[in-house]
Design a protein around this motif. Structure first.
Motif, mmCIF file in Angstrom:
data_model
loop_
_atom_site.group_PDB
_atom_site.id
_atom_site.type_symbol
_atom_site.label_atom_id
_atom_site.label_comp_id
_atom_site.label_asym_id
_atom_site.label_seq_id
_atom_site.Cartn_x
_atom_site.Cartn_y
_atom_site.Cartn_z
ATOM 1 N N ALA A 62 0.749 -1.143 0.180
ATOM 2 C CA ALA A 62 -0.104 0.023 -0.045
ATOM 3 C C ALA A 62 0.846 1.421 0.033
ATOM 4 C CB ALA A 62 -0.882 -0.005 1.334
ATOM 5 N N ALA A 63 0.090 2.602 -0.421
ATOM 6 C CA ALA A 63 1.049 3.813 -0.412
ATOM 7 C C ALA A 63 1.665 3.965 0.617
ATOM 8 C CB ALA A 63 -0.143 4.781 -1.117
ATOM 9 N N ASP A 64 1.266 3.710 1.783
ATOM 10 C CA ASP A 64 1.842 4.101 3.181
ATOM 11 C C ASP A 64 2.586 3.203 3.881
ATOM 12 O OD1 ASP A 64 -0.208 2.379 3.690
ATOM 13 O OD2 ASP A 64 -1.176 3.235 5.500
ATOM 14 N N SER A 65 3.060 2.198 2.960
ATOM 15 C CA SER A 65 4.081 1.221 3.747
ATOM 16 C C SER A 65 5.267 1.358 3.746
ATOM 17 C CB SER A 65 3.600 -0.117 2.793
ATOM 18 O OG SER A 65 4.175 -0.125 1.679
ATOM 19 N N ILE A 66 5.880 0.710 4.729
ATOM 20 C CA ILE A 66 7.390 0.720 4.725
ATOM 21 C C ILE A 66 7.884 -0.685 5.062
ATOM 22 C CG2 ILE A 66 9.528 1.068 6.073
ATOM 23 C CD1 ILE A 66 8.053 3.958 6.648
ATOM 24 N N ALA A 67 8.626 -1.315 4.187
ATOM 25 C CA ALA A 67 9.160 -2.711 4.127
ATOM 26 C C ALA A 67 10.558 -2.771 4.463
ATOM 27 C CB ALA A 67 8.757 -3.481 2.868
ATOM 28 N N TYR A 68 11.026 -3.822 5.207
ATOM 29 C CA TYR A 68 12.389 -3.943 5.402
ATOM 30 C C TYR A 68 12.563 -5.266 4.723
ATOM 31 C CZ TYR A 68 12.541 -1.110 9.718
ATOM 32 O OH TYR A 68 12.297 0.252 10.453
ATOM 33 N N LEU A 69 13.598 -5.441 3.886
ATOM 34 C CA LEU A 69 14.026 -6.603 3.292
ATOM 35 C C LEU A 69 15.516 -7.080 3.395
ATOM 36 C CD1 LEU A 69 11.642 -5.608 1.374
ATOM 37 C CD2 LEU A 69 12.894 -6.562 -0.741
ATOM 38 N N VAL A 70 15.617 -8.296 3.632
ATOM 39 C CA VAL A 70 16.958 -8.953 3.899
ATOM 40 C C VAL A 70 16.926 -9.860 2.701
ATOM 41 C CG1 VAL A 70 18.569 -10.263 5.151
ATOM 42 C CG2 VAL A 70 17.051 -8.602 6.279
ATOM 43 N N ILE A 71 18.041 -10.013 1.974
ATOM 44 C CA ILE A 71 18.371 -10.872 0.694
ATOM 45 C C ILE A 71 19.713 -11.514 1.196
ATOM 46 C CG2 ILE A 71 18.577 -11.110 -1.346
ATOM 47 C CD1 ILE A 71 16.676 -8.791 -1.954
ATOM 48 N N PHE A 72 19.828 -12.917 0.999
ATOM 49 C CA PHE A 72 20.989 -13.290 1.510
ATOM 50 C C PHE A 72 21.206 -14.761 0.606
ATOM 51 C CE2 PHE A 72 17.657 -14.913 4.444
ATOM 52 C CZ PHE A 72 17.975 -16.332 4.581
ATOM 53 N N HIS A 73 22.386 -14.972 0.313
ATOM 54 C CA HIS A 73 22.754 -16.339 -0.137
ATOM 55 C C HIS A 73 22.614 -17.245 0.911
ATOM 56 C CE1 HIS A 73 24.617 -19.472 -2.830
ATOM 57 N NE2 HIS A 73 24.466 -18.600 -3.671
ATOM 58 N N PRO A 74 21.988 -18.530 0.405
ATOM 59 C CA PRO A 74 21.795 -19.653 1.417
ATOM 60 C C PRO A 74 23.085 -20.308 2.022
ATOM 61 C CG PRO A 74 20.131 -19.596 -0.407
ATOM 62 C CD PRO A 74 21.083 -18.693 -0.739
ATOM 63 N N SER A 75 24.085 -20.298 1.026
ATOM 64 C CA SER A 75 25.435 -20.654 1.501
ATOM 65 C C SER A 75 25.702 -19.948 2.703
ATOM 66 C CB SER A 75 26.285 -20.927 0.351
ATOM 67 O OG SER A 75 26.650 -19.576 -0.124
ATOM 68 N N ALA A 76 25.496 -18.645 2.831
ATOM 69 C CA ALA A 76 25.795 -17.961 3.813
ATOM 70 C C ALA A 76 25.176 -18.158 5.469
ATOM 71 C CB ALA A 76 25.586 -16.409 3.638
ATOM 72 N N VAL A 77 23.861 -18.956 5.266
ATOM 73 C CA VAL A 77 23.189 -19.162 6.116
ATOM 74 C C VAL A 77 22.714 -20.438 6.313
ATOM 75 C CG1 VAL A 77 21.038 -18.482 7.404
ATOM 76 C CG2 VAL A 77 22.352 -16.746 5.938
ATOM 77 N N PRO A 78 23.498 -21.381 6.908
ATOM 78 C CA PRO A 78 23.424 -22.795 6.807
ATOM 79 C C PRO A 78 21.926 -23.289 6.938
ATOM 80 C CG PRO A 78 25.538 -22.304 7.965
ATOM 81 C CD PRO A 78 24.747 -21.100 7.716
ATOM 82 N N CYS A 79 21.364 -23.047 7.927
ATOM 83 C CA CYS A 79 19.783 -23.557 7.966
ATOM 84 C C CYS A 79 18.877 -23.251 6.856
ATOM 85 C CB CYS A 79 19.274 -23.122 9.342
ATOM 86 S SG CYS A 79 19.124 -21.120 9.486
ATOM 87 N N ALA A 80 19.017 -22.260 6.139
ATOM 88 C CA ALA A 80 18.515 -21.837 4.796
ATOM 89 C C ALA A 80 18.636 -22.714 3.493
ATOM 90 C CB ALA A 80 18.721 -20.433 4.676
ATOM 91 N N LEU A 81 19.911 -23.478 3.822
ATOM 92 C CA LEU A 81 20.079 -24.367 2.774
ATOM 93 C C LEU A 81 19.243 -25.729 2.656
ATOM 94 C CD1 LEU A 81 24.035 -24.248 2.592
ATOM 95 C CD2 LEU A 81 22.519 -23.710 0.754
ATOM 96 N N GLU A 82 19.033 -26.215 3.827
ATOM 97 C CA GLU A 82 18.061 -27.276 4.046
ATOM 98 C C GLU A 82 16.575 -27.182 4.486
ATOM 99 O OE1 GLU A 82 20.202 -30.526 6.387
ATOM 100 O OE2 GLU A 82 21.750 -29.407 6.053
ATOM 101 N N TYR A 83 16.218 -26.022 5.085
ATOM 102 C CA TYR A 83 14.740 -25.864 5.549
ATOM 103 C C TYR A 83 14.032 -24.596 5.452
ATOM 104 C CZ TYR A 83 16.011 -29.914 8.457
ATOM 105 O OH TYR A 83 16.329 -31.105 8.805
ATOM 106 N N ALA A 84 13.024 -24.413 5.303
ATOM 107 C CA ALA A 84 12.240 -23.390 5.146
ATOM 108 C C ALA A 84 10.934 -23.617 5.873
ATOM 109 C CB ALA A 84 11.819 -23.148 3.502
ATOM 110 N N PRO A 85 10.218 -22.641 6.389
ATOM 111 C CA PRO A 85 9.135 -22.812 7.065
ATOM 112 C C PRO A 85 7.846 -23.145 5.982
ATOM 113 C CG PRO A 85 9.901 -20.335 7.486
ATOM 114 C CD PRO A 85 10.718 -21.075 6.291
ATOM 115 N N GLN A 86 7.094 -24.192 6.642
ATOM 116 C CA GLN A 86 6.108 -24.675 5.772
ATOM 117 C C GLN A 86 5.093 -23.514 5.392
ATOM 118 O OE1 GLN A 86 4.009 -27.931 7.929
ATOM 119 N NE2 GLN A 86 5.693 -29.039 8.142
ATOM 120 N N CYS A 87 4.614 -22.415 6.196
ATOM 121 C CA CYS A 87 4.020 -21.392 5.859
ATOM 122 C C CYS A 87 4.777 -20.110 5.647
ATOM 123 C CB CYS A 87 2.710 -21.026 6.734
ATOM 124 S SG CYS A 87 2.088 -19.683 6.392
#
Length: 194
Positions: A62-87
């Motif tokens: 929406a027009a009034d929104s502010i979002a924070y984004l973090v983008i990362f390579h999964p190899s830099a974050v080991p748990c992100a290589l193998e898992y993701a939230p079901q939702c």
């Protein structure tokens, strides 16, 4: 390039896309619709969406929104290589704002070992968050899904934009034209000719 990146956006709108990096979209204020895969989520302040590597996603804030984004390579974050939230929608993201501000400070000032510290900050945050959520194990079993074929088609369209026909696109996904039309519209939000 950097293994971890963080940014603040107002009124963010991105078309359907994917990338090899994982992404966290946190809503600081306002509202947003975020599509992940084939499902859309309404994001409220204080909630986040987690998009694993290679996942189709979009944001329409929406027009009034502010979002924070973090983008990362999964190899830099080991748990992100193998898992993701079901939702992908996380309604109680804990101390994400604090972690985000620490990341921004590290990435802005770039002190000695800042990349290592940024990776450690996001790894520590996600490993704690993932412990509190139902998880799905990531694997290569989705390579022949309509979503994977759609990604491949979009790559092909980028190269052959001027010459590709509707029938050729349907054939590349091994779908009948009527089914292809439905799948393409559902995944992209537009018709093939648009």
């Amino acid at each position: 390039g950097s293994a971890v990146w963080a940014g603040i956006y107002q009124n963010l709108k991105n078309a359907v896309h994917w990338h090899k990096e994982a992404e966290i979209i946190y809503l600081k204020s306002g509202t947003a619709t975020v599509g992940v895969g084939r499902k859309n989520y309404r994001l409220e302040p204080g909630q986040l969406i987690y998009c694993s590597s290679g996942t189709l996603h979009f944001i329409d804030a929406a027009a009034d929104s502010i979002a924070y984004l973090v983008i990362f390579h999964p190899s830099a974050v080991p748990c992100a290589l193998e898992y993701a939230p079901q939702c992908p929608l996380v309604c109680s993201p804990g101390k994400f704002e604090l972690v985000f501000l620490q990341l921004k400070q590290e990435l802005k000032k770039k002190p000695l070992f800042y990349q290592s510290r940024a990776s450690a900050l996001i790894t520590l945050y996600l490993s704690g968050l993932f412990r509190s959520l139902p998880l799905a194990r990531l694997d290569d079993s989705q390579k022949n899904t309509p979503l994977a074929m759609y990604k491949s088609l979009l790559d092909y369209i980028q190269v052959h934009y001027a010459t590709i026909t509707f029938e050729e696109a349907a054939n590349r996904m091994y779908f009948a034209p009527s089914y292809f039309s439905k799948i393409f519209s559902a995944l992209s939000g537009v018709t093939f000719t648009q």
